[in-house]
Design an enzyme around this catalytic site. Structure first.
Site, PDB file in Angstrom:
ATOM      1  N   ARG A  35      -3.198   1.873  49.997  1.00  0.00           N
ATOM      2  CA  ARG A  35      -4.489   1.168  49.952  1.00  0.00           C
ATOM      3  C   ARG A  35      -5.498   1.715  50.975  1.00  0.00           C
ATOM      4  NH1 ARG A  35      -4.193  -4.004  47.427  1.00  0.00           N
ATOM      5  NH2 ARG A  35      -2.971  -3.586  45.586  1.00  0.00           N
ATOM      6  N   ARG A  39     -11.093  -2.224  50.550  1.00  0.00           N
ATOM      7  CA  ARG A  39     -12.073  -3.121  51.161  1.00  0.00           C
ATOM      8  C   ARG A  39     -12.188  -3.049  52.659  1.00  0.00           C
ATOM      9  NH1 ARG A  39     -10.110  -8.386  48.455  1.00  0.00           N
ATOM     10  NH2 ARG A  39      -8.215  -7.254  48.939  1.00  0.00           N
ATOM     11  N   ARG A  48     -18.922   0.003  45.715  1.00  0.00           N
ATOM     12  CA  ARG A  48     -18.134  -0.663  44.689  1.00  0.00           C
ATOM     13  C   ARG A  48     -18.959  -1.646  43.874  1.00  0.00           C
ATOM     14  NH1 ARG A  48     -15.701  -3.432  42.016  1.00  0.00           N
ATOM     15  NH2 ARG A  48     -13.954  -4.645  42.716  1.00  0.00           N
ATOM     16  N   ASP A  84      -5.356   1.478  39.466  1.00  0.00           N
ATOM     17  CA  ASP A  84      -4.521   0.304  39.724  1.00  0.00           C
ATOM     18  C   ASP A  84      -3.308   0.362  38.817  1.00  0.00           C
ATOM     19  OD1 ASP A  84      -4.825  -2.426  41.361  1.00  0.00           O
ATOM     20  OD2 ASP A  84      -3.754  -2.821  39.503  1.00  0.00           O
ATOM     21  N   TYR A 159       4.012  -9.174  36.488  1.00  0.00           N
ATOM     22  CA  TYR A 159       2.618  -9.593  36.239  1.00  0.00           C
ATOM     23  C   TYR A 159       2.427 -10.071  34.805  1.00  0.00           C
ATOM     24  CZ  TYR A 159       0.925  -7.923  40.753  1.00  0.00           C
ATOM     25  OH  TYR A 159       0.706  -7.761  42.097  1.00  0.00           O
TER      26      TYR A 159
HETATM   27  O1  CP3 Z   1      -5.951   3.217  48.119  1.00  0.00           O
HETATM   28  C1  CP3 Z   1      -5.065   3.107  47.275  1.00  0.00           C
HETATM   29  O2  CP3 Z   1      -3.886   2.769  47.546  1.00  0.00           O
HETATM   30  C2  CP3 Z   1      -5.357   3.525  45.845  1.00  0.00           C
HETATM   31  C3  CP3 Z   1      -5.711   2.545  44.930  1.00  0.00           C
HETATM   32  C4  CP3 Z   1      -4.764   1.436  44.518  1.00  0.00           C
HETATM   33  C5  CP3 Z   1      -5.275   0.154  44.166  1.00  0.00           C
HETATM   34  N1  CP3 Z   1      -4.227  -0.568  43.683  1.00  0.00           N
HETATM   35  C6  CP3 Z   1      -6.681  -0.251  44.234  1.00  0.00           C
HETATM   36  C7  CP3 Z   1      -6.984  -1.676  44.362  1.00  0.00           C
HETATM   37  C8  CP3 Z   1      -3.391   1.436  44.303  1.00  0.00           C
HETATM   38  C9  CP3 Z   1      -2.365   2.528  44.565  1.00  0.00           C
HETATM   39  C10 CP3 Z   1      -3.066   0.157  43.773  1.00  0.00           C
HETATM   40  C11 CP3 Z   1      -1.710  -0.207  43.332  1.00  0.00           C
HETATM   41  C12 CP3 Z   1      -1.392  -1.632  43.169  1.00  0.00           C
HETATM   42  N2  CP3 Z   1      -2.130  -2.582  42.532  1.00  0.00           N
HETATM   43  C13 CP3 Z   1      -0.174  -2.203  43.554  1.00  0.00           C
HETATM   44  C14 CP3 Z   1       0.956  -1.465  44.231  1.00  0.00           C
HETATM   45  C15 CP3 Z   1       0.727  -1.342  45.676  1.00  0.00           C
HETATM   46  C16 CP3 Z   1       0.964  -2.623  46.455  1.00  0.00           C
HETATM   47  O3  CP3 Z   1       0.012  -3.087  47.057  1.00  0.00           O
HETATM   48  O4  CP3 Z   1       2.088  -3.112  46.427  1.00  0.00           O
HETATM   49  C17 CP3 Z   1      -0.209  -3.570  43.192  1.00  0.00           C
HETATM   50  C18 CP3 Z   1       0.873  -4.595  43.418  1.00  0.00           C
HETATM   51  C19 CP3 Z   1      -1.449  -3.783  42.531  1.00  0.00           C
HETATM   52  C20 CP3 Z   1      -1.946  -5.050  41.921  1.00  0.00           C
HETATM   53  C21 CP3 Z   1      -3.184  -5.474  42.619  1.00  0.00           C
HETATM   54  N3  CP3 Z   1      -4.437  -4.955  42.345  1.00  0.00           N
HETATM   55  C22 CP3 Z   1      -3.328  -6.393  43.698  1.00  0.00           C
HETATM   56  C23 CP3 Z   1      -2.199  -7.214  44.303  1.00  0.00           C
HETATM   57  C24 CP3 Z   1      -4.686  -6.398  44.077  1.00  0.00           C
HETATM   58  C25 CP3 Z   1      -5.342  -7.115  45.243  1.00  0.00           C
HETATM   59  C26 CP3 Z   1      -6.119  -8.294  44.873  1.00  0.00           C
HETATM   60  C27 CP3 Z   1      -7.124  -8.596  45.994  1.00  0.00           C
HETATM   61  O5  CP3 Z   1      -8.318  -8.521  45.704  1.00  0.00           O
HETATM   62  O6  CP3 Z   1      -6.671  -8.895  47.107  1.00  0.00           O
HETATM   63  C28 CP3 Z   1      -5.355  -5.501  43.217  1.00  0.00           C
HETATM   64  C29 CP3 Z   1      -6.776  -5.142  43.253  1.00  0.00           C
HETATM   65  C30 CP3 Z   1      -7.054  -3.863  43.946  1.00  0.00           C
HETATM   66  N4  CP3 Z   1      -6.494  -2.685  43.571  1.00  0.00           N
HETATM   67  C31 CP3 Z   1      -7.965  -3.646  45.029  1.00  0.00           C
HETATM   68  C32 CP3 Z   1      -7.935  -2.261  45.290  1.00  0.00           C
HETATM   69  C33 CP3 Z   1      -8.737  -1.492  46.279  1.00  0.00           C
HETATM   70  C34 CP3 Z   1      -8.814  -4.695  45.737  1.00  0.00           C
HETATM   71  C35 CP3 Z   1      -9.845  -5.334  44.863  1.00  0.00           C
HETATM   72  C36 CP3 Z   1     -11.184  -4.653  44.750  1.00  0.00           C
HETATM   73  O7  CP3 Z   1     -11.602  -3.832  45.590  1.00  0.00           O
HETATM   74  O8  CP3 Z   1     -11.864  -5.003  43.779  1.00  0.00           O
END
Ligand code: CP3
Length: 358
Positions: A35, A39, A48, A84, A159
């Site tokens: 990540r 944010r 974004r 994602d 999920y």
């Molecule tokens: O920087 C990176 O790692 C690359 C991008 C990336 C994202 N998601 C972007 C993202 C990667 C590799 C992921 C994988 C992902 N997504 C996982 C596996 C990694 C982990 O954290 O265990 C999981 C479980 C998800 C599912 C998911 N998507 C979650 C739990 C969330 C967070 C929700 C929140 O807002 O707190 C997301 C959304 C997400 N994916 C964000 C980002 C940067 C944040 C929301 C946004 O910016 O709109």
């Protein structure tokens, strides 16, 4: 299948990240952050906007820019594609939203056998062409490896079945135990999707892949072996001929680390609960380790972060095959300056095999 000679991974053969994945010697311990694009970066929040993250991912020039932001700011040794884990299933029509602050949600969760038909085969060039366009833009721009990824079948299943992030994964476990035939069919389809997605990212130019089984730690080692391991193992074995490093990551996986290694990963990522010397014992001598600073530590003042990061390096002991990372994703509240200093610390002190001062 061999990767062609003009494939970007050939130009990157001296990459410290790729060398560490292969447990070769490195001049300094490589570091990247799960990540890292997200944010905690003001430039991410600026670019974004307020739309869905899935819209940002579908815009290759935006997704490429977001991938590059942490590379520029932190000087990390690998980039991770901005996408994602739910992108492929959503793209084939199993509708998933990603709600800010919550995570993936599904209005019509997976309930029974009839839902299997909602999970057809993924055709990456047709269903997610924007992901591959983003990869192609990035490999032209980057001088470091790009890590592609997919969600592991268990974590995606959770999920789809729960319909939202879950602490107990109760419905998932219940379906797994009471309907094993449906469960294995579901896992097979999700494995096919993960394989197709990661394969296409590598063919478009990604230099490594990481399978995120973020929530596998919810399972006992026995259930993991029976219900998850065979599927994750197939994912890794079907990617073997691409000849790129394959990493395997989950949270709370202390009791699963040896199985996660046996599944065929070249690198196993661990959270902060087990020190890296013990992680190494569990994954065995042929697997590299990735991790494992607690992301919560990065909210503390620098001397605390410094102390804990040195502790991670000490446990890794300057042995080949260590990629420094956080034990899970960067928390949104993290001060980017802390991560900048962390990269510098790992690069200057994570030498092989320099003894560290306490
Ligand atoms: O920087 C990176 O790692 C690359 C991008 C990336 C994202 N998601 C972007 C993202 C990667 C590799 C992921 C994988 C992902 N997504 C996982 C596996 C990694 C982990 O954290 O265990 C999981 C479980 C998800 C599912 C998911 N998507 C979650 C739990 C969330 C967070 C929700 C929140 O807002 O707190 C997301 C959304 C997400 N994916 C964000 C980002 C940067 C944040 C929301 C946004 O910016 O709109």
């Amino acid at each position: 299948m061999l990767i062609p000679n003009d494939h970007p991974s050939h130009a990157l053969s001296e990459s410290s990240y790729l060398r560490a994945c292969k447990r070769q010697s490195v001049e300094h311990v490589p570091v990247w952050f799960q990540r890292q694009a997200g944010r905690s970066l003001p430039e991410y929040r600026n670019i974004r906007g307020s739309g869905s993250i899935l819209e940002a991912i579908a815009d290759p020039s935006l997704a490429a820019e977001i991938t590059l932001q942490p590379v520029r700011r932190y000087g990390v040794d690998a980039a991770i594609l901005f996408s994602d884990i739910v992108v492929p299933v959503n793209a084939i029509g199993f509708k998933v939203d990603v709600v800010p602050g919550v995570g993936p949600t599904v209005d019509e969760p997976f309930r029974d056998r009839s839902d299997l038909q909602r999970l057809r085969i993924l055709e990456p060039e047709v269903d997610t062409p924007y992901v591959l366009d983003t990869v192609r833009i990035l490999v032209k721009e980057l001088e470091i490896p790009l890590i592609g990824f997919a969600g592991a079948p268990f974590t995606i299943a959770s999920y789809l079945i729960e319909g939202q992030p879950s602490r107990t994964h109760a419905r998932t476990k219940s379906l797994m135990q009471s309907e094993p035939t449906i469960w294995h069919d579901l896992m097979e389809r999700l494995s096919d999707i993960a394989i197709a997605s990661m394969r296409s990212q590598v063919l478009a130019g990604a230099s490594a892949v990481q399978l995120f089984d973020s929530w596998a730690g919810a399972l006992s080692a026995t259930d993991y072996k029976k219900y998850v391991f065979p599927h994750s193992q197939r994912v890794f074995s079907e990617l073997e001929n691409l000849e790129v490093p394959r990493a395997h990551f989950g949270v709370g996986t202390a009791e699963l680390l040896s199985s996660m290694s046996d599944a065929g990963a070249d690198v196993v990522g661990a959270d902060w609960r087990v020190p890296l010397d013990e992680v190494r014992r569990r994954v065995g001598p042929d697997t590299a380790v990735q991790g494992n600073l607690d992301p919560a530590v990065c909210l503390a003042a620098w001397p605390v972060v410094q102390r804990q990061a040195r502790e991670v390096l000490r446990a890794a002991d300057g042995q080949p095959g260590h990629i420094f990372n956080l034990g899970h994703g960067v928390l949104p509240e993290t001060d980017p300056e802390i991560l900048e200093r962390l990269v510098e610390l790992v690069h200057t002190e994570g030498l092989h095999p320099k003894p560290l001062t306490p």
